[in-house]
Structure formats: structure tokens, C-alpha cells
Write a protein that holds these residues in place. Structure first.
Motif, PDB file in Angstrom:
ATOM      1  N   ILE A  76       1.008  -1.164   0.038  1.00 42.19           N
ATOM      2  CA  ILE A  76      -0.132  -0.034  -0.110  1.00 42.19           C
ATOM      3  C   ILE A  76       0.802   1.344  -0.031  1.00 42.19           C
ATOM      4  O   ILE A  76       0.509   2.127  -0.736  1.00 42.19           O
ATOM      5  CB  ILE A  76      -0.938  -0.235   1.157  1.00 42.19           C
ATOM      6  CG1 ILE A  76      -1.781  -1.151   1.091  1.00 42.19           C
ATOM      7  CG2 ILE A  76      -1.693   1.244   1.329  1.00 42.19           C
ATOM      8  CD1 ILE A  76      -3.028  -1.316   1.860  1.00 42.19           C
ATOM      9  N   ALA A  77       1.861   1.393   0.819  1.00 44.12           N
ATOM     10  CA  ALA A  77       2.806   2.222   0.997  1.00 44.12           C
ATOM     11  C   ALA A  77       3.401   2.662  -0.505  1.00 44.12           C
ATOM     12  O   ALA A  77       3.626   3.591  -0.828  1.00 44.12           O
ATOM     13  CB  ALA A  77       3.790   2.247   2.174  1.00 44.12           C
ATOM     14  N   GLY A  78       3.594   1.510  -0.957  1.00 42.29           N
ATOM     15  CA  GLY A  78       4.221   1.618  -2.424  1.00 42.29           C
ATOM     16  C   GLY A  78       3.617   2.487  -3.400  1.00 42.29           C
ATOM     17  O   GLY A  78       4.167   3.433  -4.175  1.00 42.29           O
ATOM     18  N   ALA A  79       2.276   2.217  -3.343  1.00 40.02           N
ATOM     19  CA  ALA A  79       1.143   2.849  -4.049  1.00 40.02           C
ATOM     20  C   ALA A  79       1.045   4.138  -3.998  1.00 40.02           C
ATOM     21  O   ALA A  79       1.118   5.179  -4.698  1.00 40.02           O
ATOM     22  CB  ALA A  79      -0.147   2.145  -4.086  1.00 40.02           C
ATOM     23  N   LEU A  80       1.217   4.473  -2.593  1.00 39.61           N
ATOM     24  CA  LEU A  80       1.092   6.137  -2.135  1.00 39.61           C
ATOM     25  C   LEU A  80       2.479   6.812  -2.448  1.00 39.61           C
ATOM     26  O   LEU A  80       2.113   7.804  -2.983  1.00 39.61           O
ATOM     27  CB  LEU A  80       1.012   6.018  -0.430  1.00 39.61           C
ATOM     28  CG  LEU A  80      -0.497   5.233   0.141  1.00 39.61           C
ATOM     29  CD1 LEU A  80      -0.380   5.342   1.444  1.00 39.61           C
ATOM     30  CD2 LEU A  80      -1.567   6.190  -0.599  1.00 39.61           C
ATOM     31  N   ASP A  81       3.517   6.184  -2.544  1.00 36.12           N
ATOM     32  CA  ASP A  81       4.678   6.679  -2.471  1.00 36.12           C
ATOM     33  C   ASP A  81       4.803   7.003  -4.074  1.00 36.12           C
ATOM     34  O   ASP A  81       5.553   8.021  -4.601  1.00 36.12           O
ATOM     35  CB  ASP A  81       5.895   6.044  -2.045  1.00 36.12           C
ATOM     36  CG  ASP A  81       5.745   6.061  -0.434  1.00 36.12           C
ATOM     37  OD1 ASP A  81       4.938   6.689   0.163  1.00 36.12           O
ATOM     38  OD2 ASP A  81       6.620   5.385   0.270  1.00 36.12           O
TER      39      ASP A  81
END
Ligand code: GRF
Length: 206
Positions: A76-81
Motif C-alpha cells: 500500500i505504501a508503495g502505491a502511495l509513494d
């Protein structure tokens, strides 16, 4: 005042009415932000459809496809970043965040909860309120810390509990306040007016 709109990433598991309220407020010029990506743990979340319809990137991250919560939250953090998200907005996101995820975005995660926190954290807050017999219920937007619905409170609004209320009618009355408060809290954040002092949020003058 910042020149560019604040870049938002919205996490949602369901119908996405709070996402819609945020998008509507942005369109109406009431919220100086831009939703760059909507992420959901549920493939069928209506929130993802709302995003797609508006031309916003919609990402499903499948919990089953990851060995544990940390790996799932990393995805999820990858998609946000990838979208350079500056503020993460939980909007009906039904999963607990791992401590590592919360630490990755210190003071940069907001949540909306259908109760006057610290009363009735967790699931089915409106039913908890009815069962407790309170006369006043409401909505809270708060910064997210590592607890469940425990972070510093940014905005709250109260609604009456009527004798005739069901979980449905009370939820609808509270939801209207959620839709009003959430874009307002994002606006305060975007304007750099939210300052945390211990457990308290101080809203600085414009
Ligand atoms: C809202 O009541 C929110 O407070 C709670 O879940 C509901 C989500 O609604 N956490 P929606 O998906 O934004 O319509």
C-alpha cells in the motif's frame, strides 16, 4: 500558503461516500488538494469505481497476495509513494494499520470515525452509541497514531440521538457530518494550520 494543491492518497474499503465528499469539496474549491490515488483492500469496493469514473488512479492491493500485514502495508505504501502522496486519508478503511506504516507517515494520516471519540472506538460505533443510551453522538476526524481510533482529534461535530433512531438513521445523520468535517480537516492540514501539542491539536489562525 502553499502554491500547489496537497497530494492525497485515500484508503477505502467500501462505498466511498467520504471519498466522494472530499472530491466534491475539491471541485467546489473548498479544499486545496488533489486525490492522486485511491487504494483499497477490496477489489469490489465502490470507492475504486468512484475513483476510476473521475480519472483517478484506483489500486486494489489484495491482502491474500501478501504473506503478512507488514508486506501488505508495504505494498500500500508503495502505491502511495509512487504518487508522492503527502497526506493519507483513511475513509472507511476497515483494516488496522501496522505500526511501521503509521511511522512511515508521521502526523500525515487522517481518519474519520462515526463517534465522538474517545467514546465508542472500533467497529459499529453508531450501534455502540445506541446501546449505551447516549443522547448525543457525532463524528470525529483525527490524526492516526498506532492505537485504534486514539490519535489527536482535529475536528468533531455532534448530532442528537432521537428516541426513534435505528442504527441506520443515526448513521445517516452522523455521515452527513463526516462529509462536512473531512474536507474541512484536509483544508486545515493543507493550509499548514494543524499543530499537535501532546494529545491536543491546535488549529492556527489563517
Ligand atoms: C463511515 O461512517 C466512516 O466513519 C466509517 O466507515 C464509514 C465509511 O463510509 N469508518 P464511506 O465508505 O466513506 O461511505
Amino acid at each position: 500558503m502553499r502554491a500547489a494543491p496537497l497530494i492525497l492518497g485515500v484508503l477505502a474499503s467500501g462505498r466511498g461516500s467520504n471519498l466522494q465528499a472530499i472530491l466534491d469539496a475539491i471541485d467546489a474549491g473548498r479544499c486545496p488538494a488533489r486525490v492522486a490515488v485511491v487504494v483499497s483492500d477490496r477489489k469490489d469496493a465502490a470507492a475504486l469505481d468512484r475513483a476510476r469514473r473521475t480519472g483517478i488512479r484506483a489500486v486494489h492491493v489484495d491482502p491474500q497476495a501478501h504473506p503478512d500485514r507488514v508486506a501488505f502495508d508495504d505494498a500500500i505504501a508503495g502505491a502511495l509513494d509512487e504518487h508522492a502522496v503527502e497526506l493519507v486519508c483513511l475513509a472507511g478503511y476497515m483494516r488496522l494499520l501496522s505500526p511501521g506504516f503509521v511511522r512511515r507517515y508521521p502526523g500525515r494520516i487522517l481518519n474519520v470515525h462515526p463517534a465522538l471519540l474517545p467514546a465508542f472506538p472500533g467497529l459499529r460505533a453508531q450501534r455502540q452509541a445506541l446501546e449505551a443510551g447516549v443522547r448525543v453522538a457525532g463524528a470525529t476526524v483525527h490524526l492516526v497514531d498506532e492505537g485504534v481510533d486514539t490519535g489527536p482529534i482535529v475536528l468533531q461535530a455532534a448530532v442528537p440521538v432521537l428516541a426513534s433512531d435505528t442504527e441506520g438513521t443515526l448513521s445517516a445523520r452522523i455521515l452527513a457530518e463526516e462529509h462536512r468535517l473531512y474536507p474541512e480537516a484536509i483544508r486545515l492540514f493543507a493550509e499548514g494550520r494543524i499543530e499537535v501539542s501532546g494529545r491536543r491539536v491546535v488549529v492556527k489562525e489563517a
